[in-house]
Scaffold this active site. Structure first.
Site, mmCIF file in Angstrom:
data_model
loop_
_atom_site.group_PDB
_atom_site.id
_atom_site.type_symbol
_atom_site.label_atom_id
_atom_site.label_comp_id
_atom_site.label_asym_id
_atom_site.label_seq_id
_atom_site.Cartn_x
_atom_site.Cartn_y
_atom_site.Cartn_z
ATOM 1 C CD GLN A 1 -3.668 2.947 -6.063
ATOM 2 O OE1 GLN A 1 -4.310 2.433 -5.557
ATOM 3 N NE2 GLN A 1 -2.657 3.960 -5.587
ATOM 4 C CE LYS B 1 -3.292 -0.082 -2.592
ATOM 5 N NZ LYS B 1 -3.345 1.624 -2.922
ATOM 6 C CG ASP C 1 -7.050 4.770 0.829
ATOM 7 O OD1 ASP C 1 -5.622 3.494 1.995
ATOM 8 O OD2 ASP C 1 -7.264 4.863 -0.332
#
Length: 281
Positions: free
Chosen positions: A96, A52, A119
């Site tokens: 994460q 990322k 997200d």
């Protein structure tokens, strides 16, 4: 059989994003910023975070990674997220997953400002997505929808079987397909006869993390198969949740692993972060 090339599509979209970033810098002096929170030493999570970070650099984003030990308290993580919520240079915040067991994942995700929830996991964005309103959509399902669009695959009226019912992939995937007027069946670990559902579907979308789960006799001739699974097997190679070699012989379209959905997931994260930066003007 036609391969759906996620890598090529992702590169094309990233080129567009790079152009938009340049425009944003020149016209508004704004650089899209993404902050990633990672807790613990899970190798797979660290590999994803590194990918990322590289993707952000490629398109011209500002990115920062907050690495924390797995002994950190929930309150300390919340404190850091609140700090990033207030930082005008950070447009997207990503935690994460998975988090260590002593951390309440739902609580952590709810602390993120919905306007920075790139997200798409905050309940606010989930609710808007389900009802078809503009929102931040989870990156993997969004990437799959972009693939359908790019390959002119019409979803209206199609019978689609989604294998897996996670909050990250299965449930949002089903909602997006439903919003596209498909007839959707969701299957999961407690489904009695998986084959009965997959074998009559026009499109099968699978993301459960079980190597080779979907066999040749589980899909009908001419089906479209989207394999979201990414599994590292004993010899070190990456494989999906579909027995690609045999299933691909029956498909009209299929995604490979690697090079299918994976590159699109990261690209959708970039697209969501750009969107957050543009909406923050």
């Amino acid at each position: 059989m036609q391969l759906i090339d996620g890598k090529a599509l992702a590169n094309k979209i990233q080129t567009t994003i790079t152009g938009e970033v340049t425009k944003l810098k020149q016209e508004k002096n704004i650089v899209p910023g993404l902050a990633v929170v990672i807790v613990g030493d899970d190798p797979a999570s660290h590999a994803y975070v590194n990918m990322k970070a590289k993707a952000c650099e490629k398109v011209g984003f500002y990115s920062i990674v907050h690495k924390m030990p797995d002994t950190i308290s929930q309150e300390e993580i919340i404190e850091i997220i609140n700090m990033m919520n207030k930082n005008p240079h950070i447009h997207g915040i990503l935690v994460q997953l998975p988090l260590p067991k002593h951390i309440d994942t739902d609580r952590i995700l709810e602390v993120i400002d919905p306007k920075k929830d790139v997200d798409g996991f905050h309940a606010y964005n989930v609710g808007r997505m389900v009802t078809g309103l503009d929102s931040f959509v989870p990156c993997t399902p969004l990437g799959v929808m972009k693939m359908f669009e790019a390959y002119n695959i019409d979803l209206q009226g199609k019978d689609i079987c989604v294998v897996g019912a996670s909050n990250i992939v299965g449930k949002p995937m089903a909602s997006l397909l439903l919003n596209a007027n498909a007839t959707v069946t969701i299957t999961h670990i407690y489904t009695k006869d998986l084959k009965a559902h997959t074998s009559r579907a026009d499109i099968v979308v699978v993301g459960v993390g079980v190597p080779g789960l979907i066999k040749e006799d589980m899909v009908k001739e001419g089906a479209i198969v989207i394999d979201i699974g990414t599994n590292r097997i004993a010899d070190g190679s990456l494989v999906g949740d579909v027995d690609f070699e045999n299933v691909s012989k029956k498909c009209s379209y299929i995604t490979p692993v690697p090079g299918g959905v994976g590159p699109m997931t990261i690209t959708m994260l970039l697209e969501n972060t750009l969107k957050a930066a543009q909406q923050g003007i």
